[in-house]
Design a protein around this motif. Structure first.
Motif, PDB file in Angstrom:
ATOM      1  N   ARG A 223      54.807  72.068  48.130  1.00  0.00           N
ATOM      2  CA  ARG A 223      54.937  72.584  49.495  1.00  0.00           C
ATOM      3  C   ARG A 223      54.162  71.759  50.514  1.00  0.00           C
ATOM      4  NH1 ARG A 223      55.486  79.057  49.935  1.00  0.00           N
ATOM      5  NH2 ARG A 223      57.085  79.342  48.341  1.00  0.00           N
TER       6      ARG A 223
ATOM      7  N   ARG B 196      57.084  71.759  52.719  1.00  0.00           N
ATOM      8  CA  ARG B 196      56.983  72.294  54.085  1.00  0.00           C
ATOM      9  C   ARG B 196      56.255  71.342  55.018  1.00  0.00           C
ATOM     10  NH1 ARG B 196      59.316  75.973  50.519  1.00  0.00           N
ATOM     11  NH2 ARG B 196      59.398  78.066  51.391  1.00  0.00           N
ATOM     12  N   ALA B 197      55.213  70.681  54.506  1.00  0.00           N
ATOM     13  CA  ALA B 197      54.394  69.796  55.351  1.00  0.00           C
ATOM     14  C   ALA B 197      54.225  68.452  54.655  1.00  0.00           C
ATOM     15  CB  ALA B 197      53.047  70.435  55.635  1.00  0.00           C
TER      16      ALA B 197
ATOM     17  N   ASN C 266      63.529  72.260  53.613  1.00  0.00           N
ATOM     18  CA  ASN C 266      62.525  73.252  54.016  1.00  0.00           C
ATOM     19  C   ASN C 266      61.391  72.657  54.836  1.00  0.00           C
ATOM     20  OD1 ASN C 266      63.418  75.831  52.691  1.00  0.00           O
ATOM     21  ND2 ASN C 266      63.336  74.534  50.875  1.00  0.00           N
TER      22      ASN C 266
ATOM     23  N   GLU D  13      58.977  71.645  57.603  1.00  0.00           N
ATOM     24  CA  GLU D  13      58.649  72.224  58.902  1.00  0.00           C
ATOM     25  C   GLU D  13      57.784  71.295  59.758  1.00  0.00           C
ATOM     26  OE1 GLU D  13      56.721  75.880  57.943  1.00  0.00           O
ATOM     27  OE2 GLU D  13      58.507  76.780  57.053  1.00  0.00           O
ATOM     28  N   MET D  14      56.957  70.469  59.093  1.00  0.00           N
ATOM     29  CA  MET D  14      56.040  69.596  59.839  1.00  0.00           C
ATOM     30  C   MET D  14      56.039  68.198  59.225  1.00  0.00           C
ATOM     31  SD  MET D  14      51.919  69.966  60.447  1.00  0.00           S
ATOM     32  CE  MET D  14      52.114  71.368  61.545  1.00  0.00           C
TER      33      MET D  14
ATOM     34  N   ARG E 260      64.763  73.374  59.719  1.00  0.00           N
ATOM     35  CA  ARG E 260      63.474  74.036  59.881  1.00  0.00           C
ATOM     36  C   ARG E 260      62.388  73.120  60.447  1.00  0.00           C
ATOM     37  NH1 ARG E 260      62.915  77.876  54.453  1.00  0.00           N
ATOM     38  NH2 ARG E 260      64.953  78.891  54.674  1.00  0.00           N
ATOM     39  N   LEU E 261      62.719  71.872  60.648  1.00  0.00           N
ATOM     40  CA  LEU E 261      61.727  70.934  61.165  1.00  0.00           C
ATOM     41  C   LEU E 261      61.414  71.271  62.625  1.00  0.00           C
ATOM     42  CD1 LEU E 261      60.027  68.461  60.498  1.00  0.00           C
ATOM     43  CD2 LEU E 261      61.937  67.021  61.248  1.00  0.00           C
ATOM     44  N   ARG E 262      60.170  71.640  62.867  1.00  0.00           N
ATOM     45  CA  ARG E 262      59.775  72.095  64.202  1.00  0.00           C
ATOM     46  C   ARG E 262      58.697  71.225  64.838  1.00  0.00           C
ATOM     47  NH1 ARG E 262      63.826  74.189  63.901  1.00  0.00           N
ATOM     48  NH2 ARG E 262      64.438  76.381  64.149  1.00  0.00           N
ATOM     49  N   THR E 263      57.906  70.499  64.042  1.00  0.00           N
ATOM     50  CA  THR E 263      56.810  69.698  64.583  1.00  0.00           C
ATOM     51  C   THR E 263      56.848  68.297  63.982  1.00  0.00           C
ATOM     52  OG1 THR E 263      55.416  71.674  64.801  1.00  0.00           O
ATOM     53  CG2 THR E 263      54.312  69.533  64.878  1.00  0.00           C
TER      54      THR E 263
ATOM     55  N   ALA F 266      63.088  70.440  67.530  1.00  0.00           N
ATOM     56  CA  ALA F 266      61.688  70.169  67.167  1.00  0.00           C
ATOM     57  C   ALA F 266      60.871  69.752  68.391  1.00  0.00           C
ATOM     58  CB  ALA F 266      61.633  69.088  66.100  1.00  0.00           C
TER      59      ALA F 266
END
Length: 307
Positions: A209, A232-233, A253, A255-256, A276-279, A302
């Protein structure tokens, strides 16, 4: 009322206070925790925790191996240069905290601690992990940060239950090829080492993750990294990456994504597949104004940081 039932009821009412009293006495005579080795050895069959933190210890007596029920051993924040080999006799040991000492080696037979679930030896002077570490098949949490490792044993990949591994702030030049054997690993911190490349087997970490690879010497990432579908990161700052593999578009998945302080000139177009990539942090890269505009158009959902 049935005579037998009445007798049992009266017997229970009579015996309950005695049981409570006996349990209370036993608890006082046999506490689960001790704060000196001598105190623990006076009650070897009931000591489950030995806390020797902040006692200015330079040596740990071999007699600590005579505590058959010990589950938690705290020797952190002392001046220990080594742990006695007898510590490997602690068959019941679940947690060993030995961080913030001056350890130069760990017992060669460390792998005999087959019930060990948590091992923390960060902030010491260790140069290697013993190969027997691969026998710690109950180990879930391993922290070896802030030591002097230049490599890790191949046997590390045998830790099938490992969930968390922090080997940051060492001198690692490479990773063992069978690192992909860590099938349950979710958190991996390898930042602040000297890694120049990563094995393709890293993509076998399908439950990963968080992956921190910041401040290494990486010039490329393996395409297999796209196999880490639970990621996730992903932190890649402070390397020498001029490009990212297209396979990152498989990290559904994610996100960052942090890629600052790299000579990165363009983002792979496959990143548009990551809902899901936001940052995305891209400070101090080689992205031109036109490349930045393309990145914004690529990832409209993003928040991108260029400055």
């Amino acid at each position: 009322m049935n005579t037998t039932l009445a007798f049992l009821l009266s017997f229970c009412l009579w015996i309950a206070p005695l049981l409570r009293g006996n349990l209370g006495v036993y608890s006082e005579q046999c506490p689960a925790a001790a704060f000196t080795v001598a105190d623990a050895l006076r009650r070897p069959d009931c000591t489950q925790e030995l806390n020797l933190r902040f006692q200015d210890l330079e040596t740990l007596p071999a007699s600590v191996g005579q505590l058959p029920r010990l589950r938690r051993l705290h020797v952190q924040d002392n001046h220990l240069r080594q742990l006695p080999d007898e510590i490997t006799r602690l068959d019941s040991l679940r947690e060993l905290f030995a961080q913030k000492n001056a350890l130069r080696r760990l017992p060669a037979a460390l792998g005999q601690l087959r019930r060990l679930r948590q091992l923390q030896v960060n902030e010491n002077a260790l140069t290697e992990l013993p190969p027997s570490v691969g026998q710690l098949d109950s180990l879930r949490y391993l922290v070896t940060a802030w030591n002097q490792f230049t490599s890790l044993p191949e046997q590390l990949g045998q830790l099938r239950q490992l969930d968390y591994f922090d080997c940051s702030h060492n001198r690692l030049l490479f990773l063992p090829a069978n690192v992909g054997g860590l099938r349950q690993l979710r958190f991996l911190y390898l930042n602040d080492n000297q890694l120049q490349q990563l094995p393709a087997q890293l993509g076998g970490l399908t439950k990963l993750r968080e992956l921190n690879l910041a401040n290494n010497q990486l010039t490329a990432l393996p395409a297999s990294l796209g196999g880490c579908r639970e990621l996730r990161a992903l932190i890649l700052s402070g390397n020498k990456l001029a490009a990212l593999p297209a396979s990152l578009g498989q990290l559904e998945n994610l996100e960052m994504l942090i890629v600052n302080d790299n000579p990165l000139a363009e983002l792979p177009r496959t990143l548009r597949r990551l809902p899901r990539l936001r940052t995305v942090i891209l400070r101090h890269t080689a992205l031109s104004a036109a490349a930045q505009a393309r990145a914004r158009a690529l990832l409209p959902q993003a928040k991108l940081y260029f400055e």
